[in-house]
Design a protein around this motif. Structure first.
Motif, PDB file in Angstrom:
ATOM      1  N   GLY A 113      55.712  65.936  41.627  1.00 37.56           N
ATOM      2  CA  GLY A 113      55.288  67.290  42.108  1.00 37.56           C
ATOM      3  C   GLY A 113      54.178  67.193  43.192  1.00 37.56           C
ATOM      4  O   GLY A 113      53.481  68.037  43.242  1.00 37.56           O
ATOM      5  N   ASP A 226      52.690  62.144  37.128  1.00 40.60           N
ATOM      6  CA  ASP A 226      53.413  63.025  36.177  1.00 40.60           C
ATOM      7  C   ASP A 226      52.999  62.790  34.887  1.00 40.60           C
ATOM      8  O   ASP A 226      53.435  61.647  34.501  1.00 40.60           O
ATOM      9  N   THR A 228      53.852  63.512  31.996  1.00 43.87           N
ATOM     10  CA  THR A 228      55.119  63.002  31.064  1.00 43.87           C
ATOM     11  C   THR A 228      55.597  61.818  31.053  1.00 43.87           C
ATOM     12  O   THR A 228      56.383  61.280  30.351  1.00 43.87           O
ATOM     13  N   THR A 252      50.088  66.071  37.008  1.00 43.93           N
ATOM     14  CA  THR A 252      50.957  67.123  36.923  1.00 43.93           C
ATOM     15  C   THR A 252      51.646  67.403  35.390  1.00 43.93           C
ATOM     16  O   THR A 252      51.613  66.405  34.920  1.00 43.93           O
ATOM     17  N   LYS A 253      52.211  68.394  35.318  1.00 43.19           N
ATOM     18  CA  LYS A 253      53.128  68.605  33.947  1.00 43.19           C
ATOM     19  C   LYS A 253      52.397  68.333  32.844  1.00 43.19           C
ATOM     20  O   LYS A 253      52.894  68.328  31.845  1.00 43.19           O
ATOM     21  N   GLY A 256      53.531  70.195  29.979  1.00 46.68           N
ATOM     22  CA  GLY A 256      55.009  70.001  29.283  1.00 46.68           C
ATOM     23  C   GLY A 256      54.572  68.601  28.544  1.00 46.68           C
ATOM     24  O   GLY A 256      55.940  67.903  28.069  1.00 46.68           O
ATOM     25  N   GLU A 281      54.825  75.495  37.040  1.00 46.37           N
ATOM     26  CA  GLU A 281      55.238  75.394  38.280  1.00 46.37           C
ATOM     27  C   GLU A 281      54.926  76.347  39.337  1.00 46.37           C
ATOM     28  O   GLU A 281      55.439  76.587  40.209  1.00 46.37           O
TER      29      GLU A 281
END
Ligand code: GDP
Length: 300
Positions: A113, A226, A228, A252-253, A256, A281
């Protein structure tokens, strides 16, 4: 805070809820403490911080005796906050203090990201009245420069780019030069993150850094991870930290994953604060990392 809470609750606040449920049991036997440990490890808190937390919780729960839900929540809140190092300076340093622009380099493995984060950050800075130049030095991923330029057009920042497969360092150099010539406030440099070999990465990022620093000091090196990817993210963090001096982490993320514990693990691993978090996003989905809000969101 409201948004963070909403996003995290979408990912079930698994960590906080799980811990509170376990600690509410009438008898906290060995099996329960093991479950507490498993819950923390599953949420990517990391081995060392997990052990510390469990040890402190055991001690404090013992002293407490009977536990009301409110007391437990308060106790967990304090201990999680301690692990999150609430007094870290999380300011993203975009001011050079000189008459050159502030220079921010964004690094990380492709797909984490990076480009999106660079675009979102540009948006925040432009909204703050700053004149921003973007350097598209990720010449490895074919669409990265287009993607960054699209962000630039959207938020009102100029993008400096080179030919596909061009030399990242020379693009970074051009971006800094343009930033200086135009009297820009901030230059954000998006880089490529190929992890196939450490020396390749080291050569490339090292060169970008050297070339930039010939013209202006680097004020911030943000590592994008990330959330995740869990433990894998930690391995990446280690490699990048060997190559460049990371000054801040962007996770990021976070929208999720139910594994918010990575925030604790990565700060511990690098000794560097998580400064920003990505919660989606969209252009507005980048937020300063606020440990208290984060823990409150986890605990529901
Ligand atoms: P790069 O290769 O590191 O530059 O990665 P990109 O910026 O192209 O991002 C890869 C994908 O992750 C894209 O589809 C982004 O929209 C998505 N992405 C980036 N940040 C976030 C985030 O915070 N949350 C979510 N859900 N998706 C994100």
């Amino acid at each position: 805070l409201v948004r963070l809470r909403a996003r995290l609750s979408r990912s079930q606040n698994a960590l906080g809820k799980g811990l509170l449920t376990l600690l509410s049991r009438e008898h906290l036997d060995e099996d329960t403490w093991e479950e507490v440990e498993d819950t923390l490890l599953t949420a990517d808190v990391g081995v060392q911080p997990t052990q510390e937390l469990v040890e402190r919780l055991r001690e404090r729960v013992k002293v407490l005796g009977t536990r009301t839900p409110g007391e437990l929540r308060g106790l967990l809140r304090e201990e999680l906050l301690t692990l999150l190092v609430p007094d870290f300076d999380r300011t993203v340093n975009t001011e050079s203090g000189l008459d050159t622009p502030g220079i921010v380099m964004v690094v990380g493995v492709n797909g984490t990201g990076k480009t999106t984060t660079t675009g979102k950050l540009a948006r925040v800075l432009v909204a703050d009245g700053k004149n921003v130049v973007l350097g598209a030095a990720d010449t490895f991923r074919a669409a990265a420069a287009d993607q960054l330029q699209t962000w630039g057009e959207r938020v009102g920042a100029r993008t400096v780019r080179g030919p596909e497969g061009g030399d990242p360092a020379s693009i970074a150099f051009d971006a800094v030069k343009e930033g200086i010539q135009e009297g820009a406030d901030v230059v954000l440099i998006d880089t490529a993150g190929r992890l196939h070999t450490k020396t390749g990465l080291m050569d490339e990022l090292g060169k970008v850094k050297r070339v930039v620093e010939k013209h202006a000091p680097l004020d911030e090196v943000l590592l994008v991870l990330d959330a995740t990817t869990g433990q894998n993210g930690l391995v990446q963090a280690r490699v990048f930290a060997e190559v460049v001096d990371i000054t801040g982490i962007v996770l990021t993320k976070l929208d999720g994953t139910a594994k918010g514990g990575i925030v604790i693990a990565v700060q511990r691993e690098l000794g560097v604060p998580v400064k920003l978090v990505g919660l989606g996003e969209g252009a507005d989905d980048l937020a300063p990392f606020d440990p208290e809000a984060f823990v409150d969101a986890l605990l529901g």
